[in-house]
Design an enzyme around this catalytic site. Structure first.
Site, PDB file in Angstrom:
ATOM      1  N   CYS A  54       0.872  -1.169   0.000  1.00 29.51           N
ATOM      2  CA  CYS A  54       0.000   0.000   0.000  1.00 29.51           C
ATOM      3  C   CYS A  54       0.909   1.219   0.000  1.00 29.51           C
ATOM      4  CB  CYS A  54      -0.897   0.021   1.235  1.00 29.51           C
ATOM      5  SG  CYS A  54      -1.860   1.548   1.351  1.00 29.51           S
ATOM      6  N   ALA A  56      -1.147   9.281  -6.365  1.00 31.13           N
ATOM      7  CA  ALA A  56      -0.553  10.233  -7.310  1.00 31.13           C
ATOM      8  C   ALA A  56       0.780  10.759  -6.761  1.00 31.13           C
ATOM      9  CB  ALA A  56      -1.518  11.381  -7.568  1.00 31.13           C
ATOM     10  N   GLY A  99      -5.375  21.373  -1.319  1.00 32.71           N
ATOM     11  CA  GLY A  99      -6.656  20.916  -1.857  1.00 32.71           C
ATOM     12  C   GLY A  99      -7.840  21.337  -1.004  1.00 32.71           C
ATOM     13  N   LEU A 105      -7.419  11.968  -4.924  1.00 32.53           N
ATOM     14  CA  LEU A 105      -6.247  11.123  -5.188  1.00 32.53           C
ATOM     15  C   LEU A 105      -6.073  10.071  -4.112  1.00 32.53           C
ATOM     16  CD1 LEU A 105      -4.030  14.261  -5.781  1.00 32.53           C
ATOM     17  CD2 LEU A 105      -5.134  12.909  -7.573  1.00 32.53           C
ATOM     18  N   GLU A 115       1.434  16.770   2.669  1.00 29.07           N
ATOM     19  CA  GLU A 115       2.818  16.461   2.322  1.00 29.07           C
ATOM     20  C   GLU A 115       3.790  16.475   3.490  1.00 29.07           C
ATOM     21  OE1 GLU A 115       2.612  19.968  -0.338  1.00 29.07           O
ATOM     22  OE2 GLU A 115       3.862  18.744  -1.629  1.00 29.07           O
ATOM     23  N   VAL A 118      11.496 -33.513 -10.915  1.00 29.93           N
ATOM     24  CA  VAL A 118      11.644 -33.719  -9.472  1.00 29.93           C
ATOM     25  C   VAL A 118      10.343 -34.297  -8.943  1.00 29.93           C
ATOM     26  CG1 VAL A 118      12.075 -32.597  -7.254  1.00 29.93           C
ATOM     27  CG2 VAL A 118      13.200 -31.737  -9.316  1.00 29.93           C
TER      28      VAL A 118
HETATM   29  C1  LIG Z   1       7.003 -11.909  -6.257  1.00 31.39           C
HETATM   30  C2  LIG Z   1       7.965 -13.022  -6.033  1.00 31.39           C
HETATM   31  C3  LIG Z   1       8.764 -12.990  -4.917  1.00 31.39           C
HETATM   32  C4  LIG Z   1       9.694 -14.004  -4.694  1.00 31.39           C
HETATM   33  N1  LIG Z   1      10.481 -13.940  -3.583  1.00 31.39           N
HETATM   34  C5  LIG Z   1      11.389 -14.915  -3.342  1.00 31.39           C
HETATM   35  C6  LIG Z   1      12.214 -14.877  -2.191  1.00 31.39           C
HETATM   36  O1  LIG Z   1      12.103 -13.948  -1.384  1.00 31.39           O
HETATM   37  N2  LIG Z   1      13.117 -15.858  -2.003  1.00 31.39           N
HETATM   38  C7  LIG Z   1      13.227 -16.901  -2.884  1.00 31.39           C
HETATM   39  O2  LIG Z   1      14.027 -17.774  -2.655  1.00 31.39           O
HETATM   40  N3  LIG Z   1      12.465 -16.961  -3.979  1.00 31.39           N
HETATM   41  C8  LIG Z   1      11.550 -15.994  -4.238  1.00 31.39           C
HETATM   42  N4  LIG Z   1      10.769 -16.056  -5.356  1.00 31.39           N
HETATM   43  C9  LIG Z   1      10.980 -17.159  -6.323  1.00 31.39           C
HETATM   44  C10 LIG Z   1      10.088 -18.344  -6.034  1.00 31.39           C
HETATM   45  O3  LIG Z   1      10.482 -18.965  -4.852  1.00 31.39           O
HETATM   46  C11 LIG Z   1      10.190 -19.323  -7.181  1.00 31.39           C
HETATM   47  O4  LIG Z   1       9.668 -18.643  -8.286  1.00 31.39           O
HETATM   48  C12 LIG Z   1       9.375 -20.556  -6.961  1.00 31.39           C
HETATM   49  O5  LIG Z   1       9.839 -21.275  -5.896  1.00 31.39           O
HETATM   50  C13 LIG Z   1       9.282 -21.418  -8.197  1.00 31.39           C
HETATM   51  O6  LIG Z   1       8.282 -22.395  -7.987  1.00 31.39           O
HETATM   52  P1  LIG Z   1       7.049 -22.584  -8.957  1.00 31.39           P
HETATM   53  O7  LIG Z   1       6.272 -23.752  -8.485  1.00 31.39           O
HETATM   54  O8  LIG Z   1       6.267 -21.350  -9.084  1.00 31.39           O
HETATM   55  O9  LIG Z   1       7.788 -22.900 -10.321  1.00 31.39           O
HETATM   56  P2  LIG Z   1       7.290 -22.683 -11.803  1.00 31.39           P
HETATM   57  O10 LIG Z   1       7.384 -21.277 -12.174  1.00 31.39           O
HETATM   58  O11 LIG Z   1       5.990 -23.347 -12.011  1.00 31.39           O
HETATM   59  O12 LIG Z   1       8.424 -23.503 -12.565  1.00 31.39           O
HETATM   60  C14 LIG Z   1       9.736 -23.033 -12.552  1.00 31.39           C
HETATM   61  C15 LIG Z   1      10.699 -23.963 -13.301  1.00 31.39           C
HETATM   62  O13 LIG Z   1      10.853 -25.151 -12.560  1.00 31.39           O
HETATM   63  C16 LIG Z   1      10.556 -26.290 -13.355  1.00 31.39           C
HETATM   64  N5  LIG Z   1       9.859 -27.243 -12.516  1.00 31.39           N
HETATM   65  C17 LIG Z   1       8.773 -26.993 -11.741  1.00 31.39           C
HETATM   66  N6  LIG Z   1       8.445 -28.086 -11.052  1.00 31.39           N
HETATM   67  C18 LIG Z   1       9.333 -29.037 -11.412  1.00 31.39           C
HETATM   68  C19 LIG Z   1       9.519 -30.370 -11.041  1.00 31.39           C
HETATM   69  N7  LIG Z   1       8.733 -30.951 -10.160  1.00 31.39           N
HETATM   70  N8  LIG Z   1      10.525 -31.047 -11.616  1.00 31.39           N
HETATM   71  C20 LIG Z   1      11.355 -30.462 -12.506  1.00 31.39           C
HETATM   72  N9  LIG Z   1      11.220 -29.186 -12.890  1.00 31.39           N
HETATM   73  C21 LIG Z   1      10.226 -28.498 -12.354  1.00 31.39           C
HETATM   74  C22 LIG Z   1       9.714 -25.790 -14.489  1.00 31.39           C
HETATM   75  O14 LIG Z   1       9.888 -26.594 -15.631  1.00 31.39           O
HETATM   76  C23 LIG Z   1      10.208 -24.385 -14.664  1.00 31.39           C
HETATM   77  O15 LIG Z   1      11.284 -24.376 -15.542  1.00 31.39           O
HETATM   78  C24 LIG Z   1       9.810 -15.078  -5.619  1.00 31.39           C
HETATM   79  C25 LIG Z   1       8.986 -15.120  -6.736  1.00 31.39           C
HETATM   80  C26 LIG Z   1       8.070 -14.098  -6.955  1.00 31.39           C
HETATM   81  C27 LIG Z   1       7.188 -14.147  -8.162  1.00 31.39           C
HETATM   82  S1  FES Z   2      -2.349   2.088  -2.263  1.00 30.51           S
HETATM   83 FE1  FES Z   2      -3.345   1.515  -0.435  1.00 30.51          FE
HETATM   84  S2  FES Z   2      -4.892   2.990  -0.264  1.00 30.51           S
HETATM   85 FE2  FES Z   2      -3.737   3.691  -1.979  1.00 30.51          FE
END
Ligand SMILES: Cc1cc2nc3c(=O)[nH]c(=O)nc-3n(C[C@H](O)[C@H](O)[C@H](O)COP(=O)(O)OP(=O)(O)OC[C@H]3O[C@@H](n4cnc5c(N)ncnc54)[C@H](O)[C@@H]3O)c2cc1C
Ligand code: FES
Ligand code: FES
Length: 1319
Positions: free
Chosen positions: A152, A787, A1072, A1028, A1250, A414
């Site tokens: 937020c 904004a 405002g 805003l 502000e 895996v």
């Molecule tokens: C907003 C955001 C914040 C994040 N913050 C962190 C963080 O703070 N710390 C951190 O460590 N990570 C962080 N991540 C990363 C996140 O942990 C990984 O994206 C996640 O663990 C991947 O898992 P998934 O199931 O979504 O994989 P997917 O996106 O579904 O797959 C990823 C890859 O793994 C392969 N795969 C999936 N499952 C298998 C399997 N069983 N066997 C073989 N290959 C496989 C797929 O083929 C693909 O290539 C963040 C991600 C996002 C989007």
């Molecule tokens: S982004 Fe949370 S109220 Fe505006």
């Protein structure tokens, strides 16, 4: 695939309704489908990468094997539509609605003032709602944790957490809060006893009004989905899209067959890596395989020597499983499990943890992985399966570093991860095993993430240390070994190279200490414990649920009950925000023939455009036109702002052309195909320093001077000189810039719907671009999703860009900037360089100051000159310096043009002022607060530019701040703490503030309103101000209600428009309420004057009767209201003027704790005292103060914009740019509105939008205080060059120690850094 040419049906439920999609597209996300297909626009788009939570929905799934239903939060922007077969989705619309019944979660978030702009509110509601579906009686910590993945930008989170805590059985907020019996309030009262004559209130909402939560009323899981899940004849599903095929096997053998057939197709599990890679890295996959439905991936098997966890477990489920392992097994067996649990709590937010899977996480082997290094240190292994069979491989360094022989083979996947029970000491990504009964190393493993493209290990060092004692000498050798083995080049991606190198050693040292402590616990005789002072190195900062007291003046008991002025009235749109029914521009339904617009931006900072090749783009499906400068019928350069680059580009991110297509996806795809040939030009100016070298400025110097500075320097005890750099800031409003431009059928008319602070400006720019009179352009603005200055001038430029496209195509244009484009194109707060020369006496009294300010204005004028003028005028802050000179210039560089941002230069400039206050204090052996007090304005005085003012409220705020925060007692306590803690230090700082309202140009204060009374007595109120999120409309309704003497429910406020109020000035500068309030008051008073004869004749009559009678007497029931504005002026030649209508004063005291080893910091407590005069709406004003403070805290600590030396902005999303989250606000957060008088403003109020931004600097100076303490203890010079932000990097590198000393420094002439500061 040829055997299955037809697409299967996708069946899922949304808000209890069955959705059958005949041809689901695998490239479509749930967010797109909800918003564009189902027209459920409550779920918002804000980042598209899972990082902000604005798109949070609840997904419910039935598990046919466990017979359990799982509800979890998910970010719809990362959920592939096709993954939802058999799932039930609940969106904010399904939770409750104003039309039917508002859910208690929605009601409480609204009534606790947890919404401002409301753009984040549906996501917040969904996170809390999902928590309550799983835990109807949550703990406060669960509430905070549930909100951890939602950003937020407005509220500062405190009221949102508070709304969640109302569901807790044992809220940490005192249940007596607001009654006067609360312990915190009593403490406040005691501290404020000197001001007992002022009656203060603390109740911002009435909890008695809340509906109870009745979990039995929640919708049931659709029985049809249970039947589907249990259907024994389940078969593979195939969804065929335009470009991609989705295959969801029903059995493991089928999956393995698919894996063998499509070895390059990713397995889509949580899609938290695959999704962002497709979207942001341009990956394309013709086939996606979704194994999520297979039971084999979800098994848990606990054995004697460890636990096997299926790869399909989400990280949230992994956490639950580990929790039960830890509770069942003896502690010595669960070191790894506990280490994993600790990291899982802080890994992303609950949405990502609920979506991402263990298998996906392991298989990705990402360098940022928190879990893989721990699994490797804990000697975990992976069970792999393929058509050829199963095998087990170690999850070790070879695997993590991607060695081919240790990786998955084609066709493998895996199946599960085995985590052995271990008695190794492995509390982190490092582990050690000793010879029995000794501290002689038998085995050692160390892993590091974030250093290279993969997690790295240090096998050579570990091997060398085998056989060595676990002692200080081994530690030194280990440090040297790690530095030699882990190579981080000076130009490494991500920058911060010295810091990252230092962290290698800091982590190692923490591990070393924790092992020594563990050994000592085993046998204290044999293994002495670590020094008591060092134990603080081992503790991470806990996540604490914030609490605090908000105090404000009570309403006069004689005020009529129906008069809402002075009451904490809920935001006029709060319930609509919370139910998702508030309509933002992109929520508006598609207009017939509408096209989407995508931008093509410059990739060079300064270059000649040789050619633009659009042929390939134009040939793509759905593309209607490519729009360039040649299509602008009027001015392409209006007041120095260029709409479409023509022959030359002057920054990276400048719009060169746009593509209009039938869908956003088509427009984007085509934009990527436009080829632009450039020829670089000299000079390329990126930083202020480079601008100074090239004499590159946007405008002339501004200066104010009083006394005789040169002379005064001759008569002081000491002179200091210094330099402070304050980097910029991204607005990060949650709603990105969005425009709907609709060409009219006649007379070259055009209507624009957009979120802006300045519709008149948009009208002006669009009219100039189209070469039509302004009367043909109508700008409509209902609300903006935040904004903060970022929607002052930029919507005009973007509006012109969209209008030109609408004009060329003759079709409506929807122009929604994606987050990355928004950050790249629209720029933000000006980076600033401040130089000072200060002459002072030993007593701390400053006699002379000579200041120079330079701001990085970017490539076009925008508001830079005005920002600079504000900086010069405001640069004295709260202090009287008799001989004072301040000069400033706005630098012209090849960065995107920086613009207005809350505080308008003050938050940057005043850091310089407070920095020299602190420096003078250090030289005089005084506290900075003492020097601040010595030099503070004390009586009615004149500013350096000769404006008279009375600083009484400033003194009052400052005094109350020091007294009620118990500043001196807590300073003492912090010193005691610091003596006992070597690696963690506490710091306190209090800063005063004198903030100006309004602008030095009189005509910018004028305002107009239009009030219609209809025959049923209802009132339509319009004024020139923009809503805003700051509660302007709410306050205007309060004003109209008082003036007309009718309840607020009679008054409706729809939109701001150039059609109803022409030539309205911007909504900014905290004015405002002041100016529009006066205009509304004027209109209402005109109407009341007209109604007087009617009322006098029938004083007992009702409002409706008076209106009817007035109509029958032909009295006009419509009136305009006008406020001429404050008469301000500034004569820059004479360096004097009555520049501002009035001042707002305040003070804040903050206490922080820093971790000298990691550079992390934790806010322990903040007390803010703000001079609000008489608050028209204390809830709104406190909301503004808290929100601005937290935004300021972000500016001064976590928010870092990273530019390449070539002027390219690297940080373009939530991943790289960190605004404060709910866990980062002060653990104790108190705000008090201090009462004063301000007769010139409406109802004697003050504008508070502000001011509190700068009070966030109390965090910066508290950090600086803690750092100075650490440096003193280490025998280093106390002063260190202060900079903003005081990021973990700055903190760590300033707390120099034996580890920073070991880091080799690189010769700057030998490499080009990844990023550079631009201030
Ligand atoms: C907003 C955001 C914040 C994040 N913050 C962190 C963080 O703070 N710390 C951190 O460590 N990570 C962080 N991540 C990363 C996140 O942990 C990984 O994206 C996640 O663990 C991947 O898992 P998934 O199931 O979504 O994989 P997917 O996106 O579904 O797959 C990823 C890859 O793994 C392969 N795969 C999936 N499952 C298998 C399997 N069983 N066997 C073989 N290959 C496989 C797929 O083929 C693909 O290539 C963040 C991600 C996002 C989007
Ligand atoms: S982004 Fe949370 S109220 Fe505006
Ligand atoms: S829009 Fe989905 S998390 Fe930000």
């Amino acid at each position: 695939m040829t055997s299955q040419p037809d697409s299967d049906q996708l069946v899922f439920f949304v808000n209890g309704r069955k959705v059958v999609e005949q041809k689901p597209d695998p490239e479509v996300t749930l967010l797109f489908y909800l918003r564009r297909v189902l027209r459920l626009t409550g779920t918002k788009f804000a980042c598209g990468e899972g990082g902000c939570g604005a798109c949070t929905v609840m997904v419910s799934r039935y598990n046919a094997w466990s017979k359990e239903i799982r509800h979890y939060p998910a970010t719809a922007c990362l959920v592939p539509l096709c993954s939802l077969h058999g799932a039930a989705v609940t969106t904010v619309e399904g939770v409750g609605s104003i039309r039917t019944r508002v859910h208690p979660v929605q009601e409480r978030i609204a009534k606790c003032h947890g919404t401002q702009c409301g753009f984040c509110s549906p996501g917040m509601v969904m996170s809390l709602y999902t928590l309550l579906r799983n835990h109807p009686d949550p703990t406060p910590d669960q509430v905070t944790e549930a909100l951890g993945g939602n950003l937020c930008r407005c509220t500062g989170y405190r009221p949102i957490v508070e709304s969640g805590k109302t569901f807790c059985v044992e809220p940490t907020a005192c249940p007596a809060k607001g009654s006067g019996r609360c312990c915190l309030e009593q403490e406040e009262e005691e501290r404020g006893s000197t001001h007992a004559q002022e009656e203060m209130c603390t109740k911002l909402y009435n909890a008695d009004e809340f509906q109870p939560l009745d979990p039995s009323q929640e919708p049931i899981f659709p029985p049809e989905l249970i039947r589907m899940a249990e259907d024994p004849s389940r078969r593979r599903l195939t969804f065929l899209g335009e470009r991609t095929t989705w295959l969801a096997p029903a059995t493991l053998p089928d999956l393995l067959q698919l894996r063998a057939s499509f070895p390059h197709a990713p397995l889509v599990m949580g899609n938290t890596t695959v999704g962002p890679n497709i979207k942001f890295k341009g990956e394309f996959h013709p086939v996606l395989i979704s194994p999520a439905r297979l039971p084999e991936l979800c098994l848990v098997n606990s054995e004697d020597n460890g636990v096997t966890i299926g790869a399909g477990h989400s990280l949230a489920q992994l956490s639950d499983t580990l929790q039960s392992v830890v509770s069942e097994q003896p502690p010595e067996k669960t070191e790894t499990c506990r280490a994993l649990l600790k990291h899982l709590r802080t890994l992303a937010g609950p949405q990502i943890r609920s979506m991402a899977t263990l298998g996906g996480h392991v298989a990705t082997r990402a360098t940022i992985s928190d879990l893989n290094p721990i699994l490797a240190a804990g000697k975990a292994s992976i069970r792999l399966v393929s058509k050829e069979g199963e095998r087990q491989i170690p999850l070790d360094s070879a695997f993590l570093e991607g060695a081919p022989e240790a990786s998955l083979r084609p066709g493998e996947m895996v199946l599960s991860v085995f985590i052995p029970y271990t008695n190794q000491v492995s509390p982190s990504p490092m582990s050690v095993r000793f010879e029995a009964g000794t501290s002689i190393i038998r085995e050692l493993h160390m892993f590091y993430g974030g250093v290279g493209p993969t997690v790295v290990s240090t096998p050579r060092t570990c091997e060398q240390l085998v056989g060595r004692q676990w002692d200080d000498q081994t530690l030194s050798e280990a440090c040297r070994g790690v530095l030699a083995e882990v190579h981080l080049p000076p130009d490494a991606t991500g920058g911060q190279v010295q810091f990252r190198r230092t962290l290698l050693l800091s982590l190692l040292f923490k591990f070393y200490l924790s092992v020594r402590r563990a050994l000592s616990r085993l046998d204290p005789q044999k293994f002495p414990d670590i020094p008591e002072q060092f134990t603080s190195a081992l503790e991470d900062f806990p996540i604490v649920t914030p609490q605090g007291v908000q105090m404000f003046q009570c309403v006069d008991p004689h005020q009529p009950l129906r008069d809402p002025v002075g009451h904490p009235v809920m935001h006029q749109s709060a319930l609509k925000h919370a139910t998702g029914e508030a309509v933002f521009v992109d929520d508006m339904p598609p207009v017939d023939q509408e096209l989407s617009l995508a931008v093509v931006t410059s990739t060079r900072a300064h270059a000649k455009v040789i050619s633009i090749d659009t042929a390939e783009a134009l040939a793509l499906p759905g593309v209607v036109a490519v729009i360039t400068a040649e299509d602008v019928p009027g001015e392409n350069n209006h007041q120095g702002e260029i709409f479409y680059a023509q022959s030359e580009v002057i920054c990276v991110g400048q719009i060169v052309c746009t593509v209009a297509a039938d869908t956003h996806a088509h427009a984007r795809a085509a934009a990527e195909k436009v080829k632009i040939e450039y020829e670089d030009m000299e000079p390329r100016i990126i930083t202020i320093e480079q601008a100074l070298e090239h004499n590159s400025f946007l405008s002339p110097e501004r200066k104010i001077e009083q006394g005789n500075v040169e002379q005064a320097f001759k008569h002081v005890d000491q002179i200091i000189e210094g330099e402070v750099h304050v980097e910029g800031q991204e607005h990060f409003y949650m709603e990105t810039q969005t425009i709907l431009a609709i060409p009219g059928d006649e007379d070259k008319e055009m209507a624009l719907h957009l979120g802006t602070q300045f519709p008149t400006h948009v009208q002006e720019f669009v009219a100039a671009a189209l070469n039509v009179p302004r009367s043909r352009i109508a700008c409509h603005m209902r609300r903006a999703g935040g904004a903060f200055g970022g929607k002052m001038t930029k919507p005009a430029l973007l509006g012109a860009v969209a209008a030109v496209a609408a004009n060329k195509t003759g079709r409506p244009i929807r122009f929604v900037l994606e987050r990355g484009d928004d950050m790249l194109i629209t720029a933000g707060r000006h980076p600033l360089l401040g130089r000072y020369k200060i002459g002072f006496m030993k007593s701390g009294l400053i006699k002379a100051a000579d200041l120079e300010f330079y701001i990085n204005g970017g490539c076009t004028p925008d508001e830079s000159q005005l920002v600079l003028e504000f900086i010069v005028l405001k640069s004295e802050n709260a202090y009287h310096i008799p001989n004072f000179r301040c000069r400033g210039r706005a630098c012209k560089t090849n960065l995107p043009s920086n613009t207005a941002f809350r505080g308008f230069g003050f938050p940057q400039a005043t850091v310089v002022v407070e920095a020299y206050m602190a420096s003078v204090a250090a030289h005089c052996g005084l506290l900075p607060e003492e020097v601040r007090e010595i030099n503070m304005y004390k009586r009615t005085s004149q500013t350096a530019y000769k404006q008279t003012f009375n600083p009484k409220p400033l003194r009052q705020c400052w005094k109350q701040c020091l007294e009620r925060s118990s500043f001196h007692a807590r300073k003492q306590a912090a010193e005691d703490f610091n003596r006992q803690s070597y690696w963690k230090k506490r710091g306190l700082a209090a800063v005063p503030m004198k903030f100006t309202i309004g602008v030095p140009i009189a005509y910018y204060h004028q305002a107009a309103a239009l009030v219609h009374i209809y025959l049923d007595g209802s009132v339509l109120l319009t004024h020139g101000g923009c809503e805003l999120g700051q509660g302007l409309h709410t306050k205007m309704v309060q004003v109209a209600s008082r003036e007309l003497g009718i309840p607020t429910s009679y008054i409706h406020l729809s939109e701001t428009s150039t059609v109803t109020v022409p030539n309205a000035v911007f909504t900014a500068g905290s004015m405002g309420t002041d100016v529009n309030g006066k205009a509304v008051q004027n209109a209402c008073q005109t109407l009341m004057t007209r109604l007087q004869p009617v009322i006098r004749r029938n004083p007992q009559g009702t409002w409706e009767e008076w209106i009817k009678e007035a109509f029958e007497e032909s009295i006009s029931l419509s009136a305009t209201g006008y406020f001429r504005g404050y008469q301000t002026n500034m004569d820059w030649d004479r360096e004097q003027g009555d520049a501002f209508p009035y001042y707002v004063y305040g003070a804040a005291c903050t206490e922080v704790e820093i971790d000298c080893l990691s550079g992390a910091q934790k806010l322990l407590r903040t007390d803010i005292f703000m001079d609000a005069a008489f608050s028209v709406n204390p809830a709104v004003d406190i909301g503004q103060i808290e929100g601005a403070f937290v935004q300021g805290m972000g500016l001064y600590t976590t928010e870092e914009l990273k530019y390449s030396p070539q002027g390219m902005l690297h940080s373009r999303g939530t991943n790289e740019y960190k605004i404060p989250t709910v866990t980062e606000i002060p653990e104790e957060f108190h705000v008090t509105l201090v009462h004063s008088r301000n007769p010139i403003a409406i109802y004697s109020s003050k504008g508070l939008g502000e001011a509190a931004m700068f009070l966030g600097a109390s965090v910066l100076f508290a950090i600086a205080d803690a750092v100075a303490t650490a440096r003193r203890e280490r025998g280093l010079g106390e002063t260190v060059t202060l900079g903003s932000p005081a990021s973990p990097e700055w903190i760590r590198m300033s707390c120099e120690d034996q580890f920073t000393d070991m880091i080799p420094s690189d010769d700057p002439s030998t490499f080009t850094p990844w990023s550079i500061p631009v201030s």
